[in-house]
Design a protein around this motif. Structure first.
Motif, mmCIF file in Angstrom:
data_model
loop_
_atom_site.group_PDB
_atom_site.id
_atom_site.type_symbol
_atom_site.label_atom_id
_atom_site.label_comp_id
_atom_site.label_asym_id
_atom_site.label_seq_id
_atom_site.Cartn_x
_atom_site.Cartn_y
_atom_site.Cartn_z
ATOM 1 N N HIS A 52 0.824 -1.203 0.000
ATOM 2 C CA HIS A 52 0.000 0.000 0.000
ATOM 3 C C HIS A 52 0.858 1.253 0.000
ATOM 4 N N LEU A 53 0.219 2.364 -0.338
ATOM 5 C CA LEU A 53 0.825 3.671 -0.141
ATOM 6 C C LEU A 53 -0.177 4.535 0.604
ATOM 7 N N ALA A 54 0.313 5.603 1.198
ATOM 8 C CA ALA A 54 -0.566 6.476 1.983
ATOM 9 C C ALA A 54 -0.195 7.921 1.703
ATOM 10 N N ILE A 55 -1.181 8.776 1.617
ATOM 11 C CA ILE A 55 -0.923 10.209 1.497
ATOM 12 C C ILE A 55 -1.861 10.950 2.462
ATOM 13 N N SER A 56 -1.406 12.128 2.871
ATOM 14 C CA SER A 56 -2.234 12.988 3.714
ATOM 15 C C SER A 56 -2.264 14.375 3.102
ATOM 16 N N VAL A 57 -3.386 15.054 3.201
ATOM 17 C CA VAL A 57 -3.445 16.453 2.768
ATOM 18 C C VAL A 57 -4.115 17.285 3.855
ATOM 19 N N ASP A 58 -3.648 18.519 3.947
ATOM 20 C CA ASP A 58 -4.260 19.482 4.852
ATOM 21 C C ASP A 58 -5.051 20.473 4.025
ATOM 22 N N SER A 59 -6.287 20.693 4.404
ATOM 23 C CA SER A 59 -7.119 21.646 3.674
ATOM 24 C C SER A 59 -8.062 22.317 4.669
ATOM 25 N N THR A 60 -9.171 22.833 4.154
ATOM 26 C CA THR A 60 -10.153 23.484 5.018
ATOM 27 C C THR A 60 -11.537 22.926 4.722
ATOM 28 N N THR A 61 -12.414 23.033 5.708
ATOM 29 C CA THR A 61 -13.752 22.467 5.591
ATOM 30 C C THR A 61 -14.658 23.304 4.691
ATOM 31 N N ARG A 62 -14.348 24.602 4.571
ATOM 32 C CA ARG A 62 -15.144 25.503 3.738
ATOM 33 C C ARG A 62 -14.174 26.237 2.830
ATOM 34 N N ALA A 63 -14.698 27.099 1.950
ATOM 35 C CA ALA A 63 -13.806 27.920 1.139
ATOM 36 C C ALA A 63 -12.882 28.694 2.075
ATOM 37 N N GLY A 64 -11.646 28.880 1.658
ATOM 38 C CA GLY A 64 -10.653 29.527 2.508
ATOM 39 C C GLY A 64 -11.079 30.908 2.960
ATOM 40 N N TYR A 65 -11.861 31.596 2.133
ATOM 41 C CA TYR A 65 -12.264 32.964 2.445
ATOM 42 C C TYR A 65 -13.561 33.029 3.230
ATOM 43 N N TYR A 66 -14.207 31.874 3.450
ATOM 44 C CA TYR A 66 -15.521 31.879 4.096
ATOM 45 C C TYR A 66 -15.366 31.861 5.617
ATOM 46 N N PRO A 67 -16.221 32.613 6.334
ATOM 47 C CA PRO A 67 -16.100 32.642 7.792
ATOM 48 C C PRO A 67 -16.192 31.241 8.401
ATOM 49 N N ASP A 68 -15.492 31.039 9.498
ATOM 50 C CA ASP A 68 -15.539 29.772 10.244
ATOM 51 C C ASP A 68 -15.011 28.590 9.454
ATOM 52 N N THR A 69 -14.236 28.850 8.425
ATOM 53 C CA THR A 69 -13.578 27.723 7.765
ATOM 54 C C THR A 69 -12.627 27.096 8.782
ATOM 55 N N ALA A 70 -12.498 25.779 8.739
ATOM 56 C CA ALA A 70 -11.755 25.061 9.781
ATOM 57 C C ALA A 70 -10.779 24.081 9.145
ATOM 58 N N PRO A 71 -9.703 23.765 9.859
ATOM 59 C CA PRO A 71 -8.731 22.827 9.293
ATOM 60 C C PRO A 71 -9.269 21.397 9.209
ATOM 61 N N ILE A 72 -8.788 20.677 8.224
ATOM 62 C CA ILE A 72 -9.116 19.263 8.061
ATOM 63 C C ILE A 72 -7.896 18.569 7.464
ATOM 64 N N ARG A 73 -7.554 17.408 8.004
ATOM 65 C CA ARG A 73 -6.534 16.563 7.371
ATOM 66 C C ARG A 73 -7.205 15.263 6.944
ATOM 67 N N VAL A 74 -6.957 14.907 5.689
ATOM 68 C CA VAL A 74 -7.504 13.662 5.148
ATOM 69 C C VAL A 74 -6.327 12.761 4.792
ATOM 70 N N LYS A 75 -6.362 11.551 5.280
ATOM 71 C CA LYS A 75 -5.343 10.560 4.939
ATOM 72 C C LYS A 75 -6.003 9.402 4.201
ATOM 73 N N LEU A 76 -5.398 9.010 3.091
ATOM 74 C CA LEU A 76 -5.914 7.868 2.330
ATOM 75 C C LEU A 76 -4.852 6.785 2.249
ATOM 76 N N VAL A 77 -5.303 5.558 2.319
ATOM 77 C CA VAL A 77 -4.444 4.389 2.112
ATOM 78 C C VAL A 77 -4.977 3.678 0.871
ATOM 79 N N ALA A 78 -4.081 3.390 -0.084
ATOM 80 C CA ALA A 78 -4.510 2.751 -1.332
ATOM 81 C C ALA A 78 -3.571 1.604 -1.676
ATOM 82 N N GLU A 79 -4.101 0.642 -2.430
ATOM 83 C CA GLU A 79 -3.255 -0.464 -2.876
ATOM 84 C C GLU A 79 -2.270 0.080 -3.901
#
Lengths: 457, 457
Positions: free
Chosen positions: B359-386
């Motif tokens: 397998h391989l794995a990647i992680s990305v850091d992004s935001t839950t809403r548009a970057g310019y939108y109020p109350d946008t919040a951090p999110i990290r998503v990690k995927l594991v794939a064959e």
């Protein structure tokens, strides 16, 4: 040998393509010139209602990348306020006109990226050019509207057209303290929903204080000293010192069509999955193209920023020598109007019928969190499924905080041609702050599967 | 001819089965008797931390259906405080003991539903039976804990075990104003996440004021007059007037096993997709059964209320004469710890390795809403794939408001054996209040697809 790429339209689709091409091919290998009719590049048009509503300022926050950034970091030469008037596929040139000076420039290309976007529908009505009547398609539109509101302090707004943009603008203007009326020709707002779901949106709008004039059309605009003062609707005059036009858009494919590039029944430019047009070395992406609908398997025109970004990226990778594809669309959309979240994907009942499916539909009312958890909110999920196979055809959601984004599970299920029975067996996440023990999506799937099983619906 | 159904365990799985059976077979056709060791039926054990934290009161709100409701509306006879001690498959009887009077009763059955749930792991340590040391598995546990907190006003809590329940209890006790320490044998809390994601949870806990004692184990409990006063950890004494045990559970399959019903390598009762055990006319569902994992294709023990409800329903439909199946699990889970949302589905990196995947794995850091939108919040998503096929194997999400429920898209993708390339092409919903123009799930899928494409990761 070095090639020349010309990009027509420097917003999401065009500049995603240009940036991706640049990543794969340096300036010595590919020169990139972009022409943009407006004053801005790569901005978030979907953010305009929030800028007008006062949630986002200054307006520059909506601009992802300026022409200076493109020049400095990407060696991409953007010409603002330049309208391309002609594409010559034989000589491989475009003719662009400087909108400020009138000067014309002929630019040669090897590869051409057509990202001309969409043209807003404007009613051919008396007075439609009066001051105080605005579209909100471009950032220039938004800035003009903001300046007008600042200078004139309008108090009564009429919104013509009850689609996403119209309703998001209704919210924005409510936030700014205006009286807001909405005129729409449909039975319910949000024509992309079935009427039973649209009526929930109508109720929410009325709750928030919007006056609805449904099944009616704007018939003309009354003006006073060149400024709008009322909208004529069914013989009545709705007083208005601000009018927002939200009647939808159509693909801006005229330039490409005139050059002999194929367009389809929706009026959009025909592209394959790599975003190639019918003309060699000519690519297209964004609101100007015709999309393949993954459920109806027919062509559809859909103007959405997310498709523009994805398709532009695909075109850019391919014209940079890589391989990428855009598989098609489901018509997934989401919107927040005050506290109400509205989302849809796939086919409505009406669309399923048009596409030739024998279908059934079910709706369930549930809550976004466990019933006993604080701030649990109502959610209605509607599913449309093929009658005999139970294959999911579409979904609609109306609810409050936490409801809308559930549409993505249904978009994923549609992309896999899942049956509602399979959907009902999904291992979706559960904890009291996030869902009832049976997620509303699963309850709906279960009911739909029971309806399929009993042959009814 | 009328049949008799006996249900062992009157919580989610058992009573879902009983209710579904009743819907299809009336009392003249099927008599239903249920034995329950505790004092409550059909309650939301997952709601216990929110009851303790003070978000939900009174405790009765966690009870979906009382024995009175079952008797009146379903003609189901529930015996509380009755422990089943023996199943005789030959004579087709169960022997139950009244825990209050000691009386024994022999109940005959034609169909038997085994819903004995799970047994919490308790450390075999000195002092483990002291007052002030609580599990929080059952509603009776929760009520006892609430009464203890009311009467004794503890101020220093030690939580032993950093899984979902342990962390949700940490939040609950913080909300009640206690000093909270956590002892866990792992490198990071949440052993169901990879350590890189678990470390984000650890950071969040420290931020909220929880003292972490990682890679350590409780070695004993110091007591004073029969009440706990400290937890011994690595030679240190952590002062505590309240201890919560959250060391996980194992399937309570002993009763079934003693009767000759097959159990599997996880210790759970073996069931087929219709929830039939190895013994004719004997069904099982909920925390006591062994599950089929849809990605590893191996057996797994998973104690989750949502599975208990679904499996119970499937068993009930089948034993009522209908047809329903439970397809298997992905190990999808979600939790909110203060402002942090944590979710997972499928296999972690470690689990993918154990299951034999390259397998391989990647992680990305992004935001839950548009970057310019109020109350946008951090999110990290990690995927594991064959590695070679790019088939998605698992996903993990840590972020703030709006992050967690995105795991459901990934659960749907896993159920369809989608590749990360296919995932990256999904038409997910976009509007600034809900997502950036590229949803974090899509960004992660794109990066994973690029890693698969380059053979790396």
């Amino acid at each position: 040998m070095s090639e020349r790429l010309v990009v027509i339209g420097a917003d999401a689709a065009g500049m995603s393509a240009a940036s991706q091409a640049r990543r794969r091919r340096g300036p010595e290998d590919l020169s990139i010139v972009a022409f943009e009719r407006g004053r801005h590049t790569s901005y978030a048009a979907c953010g305009i209602p929030y800028f007008i509503g006062g949630l986002i300022k200054p307006v520059e926050r909506l601009v992802a990348r300026s022409p200076e950034v493109f020049a400095r970091s990407f060696a991409i030469d953007v010409h603002l306020r330049h309208q391309v008037e002609h594409i010559d596929l034989h000589r491989r040139t475009v003719l662009a006109r400087d909108l400020d000076t009138g000067t014309e420039v002929v630019e040669p290309f090897d590869q051409l990226m057509v990202a001309t976007g969409a043209t807003p529908r404007r009613p051919p009505l008396p007075g439609a050019d009066a001051t105080g009547i605005f579209g909100v398609q471009t950032l220039d539109d938004a800035i003009a509207l903001a300046q007008f509101m600042e200078a004139q302090s309008p108090t009564r707004a009429v919104i013509v057209g009850g689609g996403y943009i119209g309703l998001e603008m209704a919210e924005a203007l409510l936030m700014r303290g205006l009286d807001v009326s909405l005129v729409d020709s449909g039975q319910e707002p949000m024509a992309t929903l079935d009427p039973d779901m649209g009526s929930m949106v109508a109720d929410a709008l009325r709750d928030k204080g919007v006056t609805l004039h449904m099944t009616e059309r704007a018939e003309g605009f009354t003006t006073r000293n060149g400024r709008v003062s009322a909208v004529a609707v069914a013989g009545e005059e709705l007083p208005a010192d601000l009018v927002i036009l939200g009647l939808g858009v159509r693909p801006a494919s005229g330039l490409a069509e005139a050059a002999g590039i194929a367009t389809g029944p929706t009026g959009g430019i025909v592209v394959d999955r790599r975003m190639r047009t019918s003309a060699d070395g000519v690519w297209s992406a964004g609101d100007c193209v015709e999309n393949f609908h993954l459920v109806s398997r027919g062509p559809v025109a859909l103007a959405l920023g997310t498709h523009a970004n994805k398709q532009g990226r695909v075109a850019g990778i391919n014209l940079g020598g890589g391989y990428a594809t855009f598989p098609g669309v489901l018509g997934t959309a989401i919107s927040k109007i005050c506290s109400v979240e509205v989302a849809r994907t796939g086919l409505t009942e009406a669309q399923a019928g048009q596409a030739g499916f024998s279908h059934l539909a079910i709706s369930v009312d549930s809550t976004t969190r466990a019933g006993y958890y604080p701030d649990t909110a109502p959610i209605r999920v509607k599913l449309v499924a093929e009658r005999r196979t139970g294959v999911l055809l579409g979904a609609q959601i109306v609810g409050e905080e936490g409801a809308g984004k559930r549409i993505d599970v249904l978009a994923c299920a549609l992309a896999s041609s899942m049956t509602v029975e399979e959907l009902s067996g999904l291992d979706l996440s559960y904890a009291p702050p996030f869902a009832p023990v049976w997620d509303p999506v699963l309850i709906a799937a279960r009911k739909a599967a029971e309806a399929v099983d009993s042959g009814g619906g």
